[in-house]
Scaffold this motif. Sequence first.
Motif, PDB file in Angstrom:
ATOM      1  N   GLN A 121       0.782  -1.166  -0.025  1.00 60.14           N
ATOM      2  CA  GLN A 121       0.001   0.128   0.040  1.00 60.14           C
ATOM      3  C   GLN A 121       0.938   1.200   0.156  1.00 60.14           C
ATOM      4  N   VAL A 122       0.474   2.089  -0.788  1.00 60.00           N
ATOM      5  CA  VAL A 122       1.243   3.443  -0.774  1.00 60.00           C
ATOM      6  C   VAL A 122       0.764   4.581   0.055  1.00 60.00           C
ATOM      7  N   GLN A 123       1.559   5.464   0.683  1.00 58.07           N
ATOM      8  CA  GLN A 123       0.777   6.478   1.462  1.00 58.07           C
ATOM      9  C   GLN A 123       1.379   7.672   0.903  1.00 58.07           C
ATOM     10  N   LEU A 124       0.686   8.996   0.894  1.00 63.07           N
ATOM     11  CA  LEU A 124       1.414  10.263   0.561  1.00 63.07           C
ATOM     12  C   LEU A 124       1.209  10.960   1.881  1.00 63.07           C
ATOM     13  N   VAL A 125       2.155  11.477   2.573  1.00 59.75           N
ATOM     14  CA  VAL A 125       2.004  12.245   3.755  1.00 59.75           C
ATOM     15  C   VAL A 125       2.347  13.607   3.710  1.00 59.75           C
ATOM     16  N   GLU A 126       1.723  14.636   3.771  1.00 58.10           N
ATOM     17  CA  GLU A 126       1.924  15.991   3.579  1.00 58.10           C
ATOM     18  C   GLU A 126       2.328  16.666   4.772  1.00 58.10           C
ATOM     19  N   ALA A 127       3.106  17.489   4.873  1.00 52.52           N
ATOM     20  CA  ALA A 127       3.430  18.518   5.859  1.00 52.52           C
ATOM     21  C   ALA A 127       3.647  20.108   5.349  1.00 52.52           C
ATOM     22  N   GLY A 128       3.335  21.000   6.229  1.00 52.89           N
ATOM     23  CA  GLY A 128       3.995  22.344   5.897  1.00 52.89           C
ATOM     24  C   GLY A 128       2.689  23.422   5.865  1.00 52.89           C
ATOM     25  N   GLY A 129       1.639  22.758   6.146  1.00 53.11           N
ATOM     26  CA  GLY A 129       0.619  23.694   5.895  1.00 53.11           C
ATOM     27  C   GLY A 129       0.450  24.804   6.903  1.00 53.11           C
ATOM     28  N   GLY A 130      -0.523  25.493   7.212  1.00 54.58           N
ATOM     29  CA  GLY A 130      -0.917  26.512   8.401  1.00 54.58           C
ATOM     30  C   GLY A 130      -1.181  27.865   7.779  1.00 54.58           C
ATOM     31  N   SER A 131      -1.284  28.793   8.620  1.00 57.61           N
ATOM     32  CA  SER A 131      -1.804  30.099   8.598  1.00 57.61           C
ATOM     33  C   SER A 131      -0.788  31.178   8.381  1.00 57.61           C
ATOM     34  N   VAL A 132      -0.942  31.988   7.416  1.00 54.48           N
ATOM     35  CA  VAL A 132       0.128  33.119   7.183  1.00 54.48           C
ATOM     36  C   VAL A 132      -0.797  34.326   6.692  1.00 54.48           C
ATOM     37  N   GLY A 190       1.003  37.863   1.498  1.00 53.17           N
ATOM     38  CA  GLY A 190       2.405  38.426   1.131  1.00 53.17           C
ATOM     39  C   GLY A 190       3.374  37.617   1.753  1.00 53.17           C
ATOM     40  N   GLY A 191       3.066  36.530   2.626  1.00 51.34           N
ATOM     41  CA  GLY A 191       3.879  35.712   3.289  1.00 51.34           C
ATOM     42  C   GLY A 191       4.105  34.237   2.492  1.00 51.34           C
ATOM     43  N   SER A 192       5.038  33.556   3.087  1.00 51.07           N
ATOM     44  CA  SER A 192       5.181  32.204   2.216  1.00 51.07           C
ATOM     45  C   SER A 192       5.160  31.050   3.027  1.00 51.07           C
ATOM     46  N   LEU A 193       4.892  29.942   2.419  1.00 49.65           N
ATOM     47  CA  LEU A 193       4.867  28.672   3.185  1.00 49.65           C
ATOM     48  C   LEU A 193       5.425  27.338   2.236  1.00 49.65           C
ATOM     49  N   ARG A 194       5.855  26.569   2.772  1.00 45.33           N
ATOM     50  CA  ARG A 194       6.418  25.362   2.105  1.00 45.33           C
ATOM     51  C   ARG A 194       5.858  23.962   2.256  1.00 45.33           C
ATOM     52  N   LEU A 195       5.179  23.392   1.412  1.00 46.03           N
ATOM     53  CA  LEU A 195       4.623  22.074   1.607  1.00 46.03           C
ATOM     54  C   LEU A 195       5.524  21.043   1.218  1.00 46.03           C
ATOM     55  N   SER A 196       5.566  20.056   1.846  1.00 48.71           N
ATOM     56  CA  SER A 196       6.142  18.814   1.498  1.00 48.71           C
ATOM     57  C   SER A 196       5.234  17.645   1.418  1.00 48.71           C
ATOM     58  N   CYS A 197       5.592  16.789   0.535  1.00 52.33           N
ATOM     59  CA  CYS A 197       4.585  15.321   0.193  1.00 52.33           C
ATOM     60  C   CYS A 197       5.672  14.192   0.286  1.00 52.33           C
ATOM     61  N   ALA A 198       5.569  13.375   1.160  1.00 58.87           N
ATOM     62  CA  ALA A 198       6.547  12.062   1.061  1.00 58.87           C
ATOM     63  C   ALA A 198       5.706  11.011   0.698  1.00 58.87           C
ATOM     64  N   ALA A 199       6.169  10.244  -0.257  1.00 57.40           N
ATOM     65  CA  ALA A 199       5.374   8.962  -0.722  1.00 57.40           C
ATOM     66  C   ALA A 199       6.260   7.755  -0.099  1.00 57.40           C
ATOM     67  N   SER A 200       5.651   6.882   0.259  1.00 55.56           N
ATOM     68  CA  SER A 200       6.291   5.392   0.870  1.00 55.56           C
ATOM     69  C   SER A 200       5.164   4.317   0.556  1.00 55.56           C
ATOM     70  N   GLY A 201       5.911   3.174   0.726  1.00 57.56           N
ATOM     71  CA  GLY A 201       5.224   1.825   0.321  1.00 57.56           C
ATOM     72  C   GLY A 201       5.913   1.312  -0.563  1.00 57.56           C
ATOM     73  N   ARG A 202       5.067   0.412  -1.622  1.00 60.99           N
ATOM     74  CA  ARG A 202       5.536  -0.339  -2.553  1.00 60.99           C
ATOM     75  C   ARG A 202       5.500   0.493  -3.757  1.00 60.99           C
ATOM     76  N   ILE A 203       6.508   1.205  -4.445  1.00 63.50           N
ATOM     77  CA  ILE A 203       6.729   2.028  -5.430  1.00 63.50           C
ATOM     78  C   ILE A 203       7.684   1.628  -6.459  1.00 63.50           C
ATOM     79  N   PHE A 204       7.075   1.238  -7.459  1.00 64.55           N
ATOM     80  CA  PHE A 204       8.217   0.945  -8.457  1.00 64.55           C
ATOM     81  C   PHE A 204       8.567   2.430  -9.215  1.00 64.55           C
ATOM     82  N   ALA A 205       7.888   3.383  -9.679  1.00 63.31           N
ATOM     83  CA  ALA A 205       8.288   4.585 -10.282  1.00 63.31           C
ATOM     84  C   ALA A 205       7.038   5.318  -9.851  1.00 63.31           C
TER      85      ALA A 205
END
Length: 120
Positions: free
Chosen positions: A1-12, A15-30
Motif C-alpha cells: 500500500q502506498v501513502q502520501l504524507v503531507e506537511a507544512g500547511g498553516g496560517s500566514v 504576502g507571506g510564504s509557506l512550503r509544503l512537502s509530500c513524501a510517498a512511501s510503500g511499494r513504489i516502482f516508479a
Amino acid sequence: QVQLVEAGGGSVQAGGSLRLSCAASGRIFAINTMGWYRQAPGKQRELVATMSSEGSTNYADSVKGRFTVSRDNPKNTAYLQMNSLKPEDTAVYYCYADLRELPWRRTDYWGQGTQVTVSS
C-alpha cells in the motif's frame, strides 16, 4: 500500500510564504507525475502545480510566478514553495501522485490534505 504524507500547511498573512512537502512511501516502482491540487470551501478541486518524472512542470495560471513545484526523486518527495500568498490561496492542499506500484500497475494516489489559510 502506498501513502502520501503531507506537511507544512498553516496560517500566514497575505504576502507571506509557506512550503509544503509530500513524501510517498510503500511499494513504489516508479512515480510519473507528482504535485499539488487544492480545494477551497464550496469549490471544486483544482490543479495547482505538478511535475513529471522528467522535470516538466504544469502550473495553474493563478499561481504562476508565485509558486514553485519541485521533486526529490530518490526520496519520492515533492515540494511546493508558495510565495506572495493571497487570501484567495486559502484552501486544503492535496498532494497527488500518479505512480506504478508494479511495472504494469498504474494508480493515482492522494494525500490526506493540509490546510493553508491566508489572512488579509
